[in-house]
Design a protein around this motif. Sequence first.
Motif, PDB file in Angstrom:
ATOM      1  N   ALA A 110       0.840  -1.202   0.000  1.00  8.79           N
ATOM      2  CA  ALA A 110       0.000   0.000   0.000  1.00  8.79           C
ATOM      3  C   ALA A 110       0.875   1.253   0.000  1.00  8.79           C
ATOM      4  CB  ALA A 110      -0.934  -0.002   1.202  1.00  8.79           C
ATOM      5  N   THR A 126       2.329   1.637  -3.434  1.00  2.00           N
ATOM      6  CA  THR A 126       1.284   2.107  -4.340  1.00  2.00           C
ATOM      7  C   THR A 126       1.097   3.613  -4.196  1.00  2.00           C
ATOM      8  OG1 THR A 126       0.141  -0.019  -4.359  1.00  2.00           O
ATOM      9  CG2 THR A 126      -1.169   1.926  -4.916  1.00  2.00           C
ATOM     10  N   LEU A 127       1.064   4.098  -2.966  1.00  2.00           N
ATOM     11  CA  LEU A 127       0.835   5.524  -2.729  1.00  2.00           C
ATOM     12  C   LEU A 127       2.064   6.380  -3.035  1.00  2.00           C
ATOM     13  CD1 LEU A 127      -1.192   5.287   0.586  1.00  2.00           C
ATOM     14  CD2 LEU A 127      -2.069   5.839  -1.694  1.00  2.00           C
ATOM     15  N   GLY A 143       4.918   5.338  -4.750  1.00  2.00           N
ATOM     16  CA  GLY A 143       5.680   4.966  -5.920  1.00  2.00           C
ATOM     17  C   GLY A 143       7.050   4.454  -5.512  1.00  2.00           C
ATOM     18  N   HIS A 179       4.605   5.034 -16.469  1.00  2.00           N
ATOM     19  CA  HIS A 179       4.066   5.243 -15.128  1.00  2.00           C
ATOM     20  C   HIS A 179       4.931   6.169 -14.274  1.00  2.00           C
ATOM     21  CE1 HIS A 179       1.855   1.645 -16.364  1.00  2.00           C
ATOM     22  NE2 HIS A 179       0.974   1.988 -15.465  1.00  2.00           N
ATOM     23  N   TYR A 194       4.670   4.942 -10.460  1.00  2.00           N
ATOM     24  CA  TYR A 194       3.469   4.701  -9.665  1.00  2.00           C
ATOM     25  C   TYR A 194       2.639   3.581 -10.289  1.00  2.00           C
ATOM     26  CZ  TYR A 194       4.595   9.024  -7.299  1.00  2.00           C
ATOM     27  OH  TYR A 194       5.242   9.993  -6.579  1.00  2.00           O
ATOM     28  N   TYR A 195       2.463   2.526  -9.527  1.00  2.00           N
ATOM     29  CA  TYR A 195       1.638   1.385  -9.923  1.00  2.00           C
ATOM     30  C   TYR A 195       0.693   1.073  -8.785  1.00  2.00           C
ATOM     31  CZ  TYR A 195       4.535   0.173 -13.936  1.00  2.00           C
ATOM     32  OH  TYR A 195       5.178   0.180 -15.139  1.00  2.00           O
ATOM     33  N   THR A 196      -0.383   0.406  -9.094  1.00  2.00           N
ATOM     34  CA  THR A 196      -1.276  -0.096  -8.066  1.00  2.00           C
ATOM     35  C   THR A 196      -0.938  -1.572  -7.854  1.00  2.00           C
ATOM     36  OG1 THR A 196      -3.005   1.433  -8.755  1.00  2.00           O
ATOM     37  CG2 THR A 196      -3.683  -0.470  -7.420  1.00  2.00           C
ATOM     38  N   PHE A 197      -0.417  -1.888  -6.686  1.00  2.00           N
ATOM     39  CA  PHE A 197      -0.064  -3.269  -6.363  1.00  2.00           C
ATOM     40  C   PHE A 197      -1.277  -3.950  -5.742  1.00  2.00           C
ATOM     41  CE2 PHE A 197       3.964  -1.207  -6.751  1.00  2.00           C
ATOM     42  CZ  PHE A 197       4.802  -2.176  -7.257  1.00  2.00           C
ATOM     43  N   GLU A 198      -1.655  -5.087  -6.326  1.00  2.00           N
ATOM     44  CA  GLU A 198      -2.856  -5.783  -5.860  1.00  2.00           C
ATOM     45  C   GLU A 198      -2.594  -7.280  -5.724  1.00  2.00           C
ATOM     46  OE1 GLU A 198      -5.199  -4.522  -9.194  1.00  2.00           O
ATOM     47  OE2 GLU A 198      -6.058  -2.873  -8.060  1.00  2.00           O
ATOM     48  N   TRP A 237       1.698 -10.894  -5.927  1.00  2.00           N
ATOM     49  CA  TRP A 237       1.161  -9.549  -6.081  1.00  2.00           C
ATOM     50  C   TRP A 237       1.301  -9.125  -7.535  1.00  2.00           C
ATOM     51  CZ3 TRP A 237      -0.785  -6.187  -2.292  1.00  2.00           C
ATOM     52  CH2 TRP A 237      -0.859  -6.769  -1.029  1.00  2.00           C
ATOM     53  N   CYS A 252       1.030  -5.918 -10.439  1.00  2.00           N
ATOM     54  CA  CYS A 252       0.999  -4.471 -10.624  1.00  2.00           C
ATOM     55  C   CYS A 252       1.043  -4.099 -12.102  1.00  2.00           C
ATOM     56  CB  CYS A 252       2.137  -3.793  -9.877  1.00  2.00           C
ATOM     57  SG  CYS A 252       3.754  -4.214 -10.505  1.00  2.00           S
TER      58      CYS A 252
END
Length: 187
Positions: A27, A30-31, A33, A155, A162-166, A174, A176
């Motif tokens: 998280a 993600t926020l 980077g 990105h 900056y990526y969204t890691f999920e 994980w 991204c």
Amino acid sequence: ENTRRLNEAVPWDPYEQREAWVATVMARITLNGFRADTAGLTDRVHDLEDRALDGRIRLSEDFGFPLTLANGKEAKAPQRSKEGKAAFERALIASGFSLDSWPRGADGSLSLSKDVMGYAAEHAKSSGLTGALGLIEAVQSMNGIRNSAANVMSHVQDGRAYYTFEPFQSTGRWSCGLTVLKKGVAD
């Protein structure tokens, strides 16, 4: 009080604790980077673009691969287009390479998998089919081009990617949206 009662009902184990920590770190990444070497990435993007262009020109000039698709658009990977696959087969036949045991894909075209191409290159080399070997190596070099650097650069803002890691992969890894990234600048 509710937290204590919940913890008694559903005990917290080491796995959950580790996963909670990993989720916290992801998280934060993600926020915030992560720092990116934009100069190195830019150089790598240009190097890979030049390599792909050289490969397309070589496939076209030396082996007759089309540089445009049937719809008129540029073929970024001519060896993977319908016309390019046909050109590859014609060029192999013209070089004297036997296609009797070459595996074919669902569409009937020759397989371009890494294993098949490696075996074919070894066969061409051991059989003295230098023309076929050059063709196979040219296609192999195009198959290996993955411009991960361009993906990362798309990105980057202010020197950070900056990526969204999920955690949405079935394996538990994980995700991204990145392909595999290595540690070195040349990777």
